[in-house]
Every structure is written in C-alpha cells, then in structure tokens.
Design an enzyme around this catalytic site. Structure first.
Site: not given
Ligand code: ACO
Length: 329
Positions: A115, A256, A286
């Site tokens: 990114c 980003h 993203n």
């Molecule tokens: N729909 C519904 N439920 C979902 C989904 C979905 N799409 N995805 C995950 N869940 C569930 C999980 O299974 C979990 O359920 P559980 O509690 O029963 O186990 C629950 O939602 C919570 O999951 P978390 O992963 O803890 O959710 P979080 O609040 O951390 O959000 C997210 C996840 C959005 C991915 C967040 O961690 C994030 O944005 N991280 C940064 C990612 C990022 O920036 N990536 C790019 C990096 S650089 C690049 O782009 C190459």
C-alpha cells in the site's frame, strides 16, 4: 549544481466499471452491510472484468495523468509501476505498460511496497528528476486485489477493491505542486501479518499449494490495525519535521484508504479535523498502492486544492512498510 525541484505535472485515476456492493456480498457469503460498514466504512468496491489486467488499469490511469499534465507519452523517460498484483511474476507490469501505452523504450520497472508503493515510487521519481537522471517520470500504482482475495474468507475479501492512480513527475512548473520531502520505512520482521505465501520460491505453485489456498491473500487484521495507526502517525511526524512543518500547517491529509476507523484514528492523532482528510474508502475499499494516488487525483480534480496548500500523503502496508510525503500544491 542546478537546483531542480521535482513536482507533480498531472494526476489521473481509473477504476473498473463493475461495482460490488455490500448488498451483493450479503448474497455471496455470511456477512452484512451493517458489519462491513461499522467495522470498515466500506460500502462498495470496483472489480476488474474477467479479461482486464493490472496493466490495463495502469494504462487508463496513466493516459488520464498524461492528458492532465499535457505531456505526450513520448516525453516520458522512465516508468515506475507500484503493484503487488502484477500481470505475471515477470516481466514487470511497468514493461507491459510501456508497450501497451506506446512509450519509448525507456527505463521501466516495478516497485513492491504494497500500500506504500505509490509513495515509494514517487520518492524515486523525485530523486531521478532532481538528480537530472530523468526529465519526466510516469508513476503509476495499480492493483487487482480481487484476483488474490479468497472469496470464501469473509474476514478479508470484503475489504479490497481494484483500481489505479497515476502521476507525471517532472520539473515543478511555476513552483507549484512541489514534492517537498518524503519518509520511507519498513519492518520486515512483521512480514507474516499480511502476505500471499504461494507462487514464489518458498512455495512454488503445485496442486497442493492451490488446495491449501496459498495463492490467496492472508491477513491478521487485528495486529495490522494497531501497527497501521502507529506507523502512519510516526511517518507523518517524521516527514513534517523534515519539511519544517507542523500538524496545523496541513491543509489536506490523503491517507491510505484501508479502513475508516484507521483513518479516523490517524486524523485524531494528527489533530486534523475530518474536513481536512480525503476519504474514499467508502466507494472503493482498499485498493492497496492505488488508494493514495486515486485519492490525490480526485482531490486534484475537485478543484478544492489551492496553490500553496500543504498536502500530506501517508500510508502503511504489507512488509510491513510505511511512507509519507509532503507536497506544496
Ligand atoms: N462479516 C461478518 N462477520 C465477520 C466478517 C464479515 N465480513 N469478518 C469477520 N467477521 C466476524 C469474525 O468472524 C469475528 O466473529 P467472532 O467474534 O464470532 O469470532 C468478528 O466478526 C470480529 O472479527 P474481528 O477480526 O475481531 O473484527 P475487527 O473488529 O478486528 O475488524 C478488520 C476486522 C475490519 C479486518 C480490522 O481488523 C481491520 O480493518 N484491520 C486492518 C486491516 C487492514 O488495514 N488491512 C490492510 C493492510 S495494508 C494492505 O492493504 C495490503
């Protein structure tokens, strides 16, 4: 020695026509618009057509940037493409683009900084221009993350989209759109938080690597989230200090676009009111390295940026990498 200042001569972006909304995703997997919106801010993303490649997106964005810059492709003497989803492992997407877009047989290569790819490439272009190595450099970041997303993994696939953003870099005209400075860094010890393990020398493609889904993007979302906010804040502090600027001097932050919560947390740490932050993650998801130049091209086209305003570009990505740059518009 001549004091050359590198600047942005023109910007452009392209996103494919097909739009995949959260409602579409609800029909494909166990997810909801509510979950995606509250956790990420994303409402929809653009997805490449079956026959489109990363270099196609790069070409459309580049053509727009060249037109905006009023520069003919034959004037370009270096092409840098930032991507983590090249058309193929080699040759570089920049070489394929050079052929497609009708450029001269000039230096062309890819940068892989995820990114942060656009800001890494922009920094190289700045140095090439200021050292008089090249006069006009085409910098393009393009990604087709939909091609490496695991569409059965709801935790990752809902986050990503496809698109490209480009800029023509050359000697600043009338002291405008000058790239004042940049700051780049990486922490390779965190490579395992975000990667695509298959298809390289570690796991050459076999039936087993495909069965094990190693050709898809893997991410530890929670860890990446925390590091993202920290590394972007630090990168912003570093580049502002290098340019003798303070947080309050920033007129526009172009972060980003990974997640609205990350963007809000960054804005808070920079003390930047939200009207000074460009946000399009809602519409594109993203798009990896293409996120920053797409947002910059949108901001440029909006006419909101006035001469002399200070624009901060700030990104983090797989590697982990981080990067920031300041442009005086
Ligand atoms: N729909 C519904 N439920 C979902 C989904 C979905 N799409 N995805 C995950 N869940 C569930 C999980 O299974 C979990 O359920 P559980 O509690 O029963 O186990 C629950 O939602 C919570 O999951 P978390 O992963 O803890 O959710 P979080 O609040 O951390 O959000 C997210 C996840 C959005 C991915 C967040 O961690 C994030 O944005 N991280 C940064 C990612 C990022 O920036 N990536 C790019 C990096 S650089 C690049 O782009 C190459």
């Amino acid at each position: 020695m001549e004091n050359i200042k590198a600047g942005i001569l023109g910007t452009g972006f392209y996103v494919p026509e097909k739009i995949l909304t959260n409602a579409d995703l609800e029909k494909m997997m166990d997810t909801s618009d509510e979950w995606i919106t509250t956790r990420t801010g994303i409402k929809e993303r653009h997805i490449v057509g079956d026959k489109q490649t990363t270099s196609d997106l790069a070409m459309f964005a580049s053509q727009k940037a060249l037109k905006n810059a009023e520069v003919n492709i034959k004037e370009i003497d270096c092409i840098i493409a930032a991507t983590i989803t090249p058309d193929m492992p080699f040759p570089s997407t920049a070489c394929i683009l050079q052929d497609k877009i009708g450029a001269k047989t000039v230096c062309a290569f890819d940068v892989n900084a995820a990114c942060c790819g656009f800001i890494y490439a922009l920094t190289m272009a700045k140095n090439f221009v200021e050292n008089n190595t090249f006069k006009k450099v085409l910098v393009v970041a393009a990604d087709t993350l939909s091609r490496i997303a695991d569409w059965t993994d709801r935790a990752t696939c809902v986050l990503f989209g496809d698109g490209a953003g480009a800029a023509v870099i050359g000697r600043a005209v009338d002291d405008r759109k000058v790239i004042l400075g940049s700051y780049l860094g990486a922490d390779g010890s965190a490579w395992d938080l975000l990667n695509m393990p298959g298809g390289g020398s570690r796991f050459p493609t076999t039936h087993k690597t495909v069965d094990d889904k190693l050709h898809f993007l893997k991410m530890n979302g929670n860890s990446v989230f925390k590091l993202a906010v920290r590394s972007m804040t630090n990168a912003a502090d570093k580049v502002l200090s290098e340019c003798n600027l303070k947080n309050e001097d920033i007129d526009l932050v172009i972060p980003h676009q990974a997640n609205l919560r990350i963007i809000n947390a960054l804005a808070q740490r920079l003390n930047a009111p939200l009207e000074k932050v460009w946000v399009n993650v809602t519409r594109y998801g993203n798009v990896s390295g293409a996120s920053v130049p797409i947002a910059m091209a949108e901001a440029d086209a909006s006419g909101k940026l006035k001469d002399g305003q200070i624009v901060l570009l700030d990104a983090f990505g797989a590697g982990l990498t981080w990067a920031s740059a300041v442009i005086r518009w």
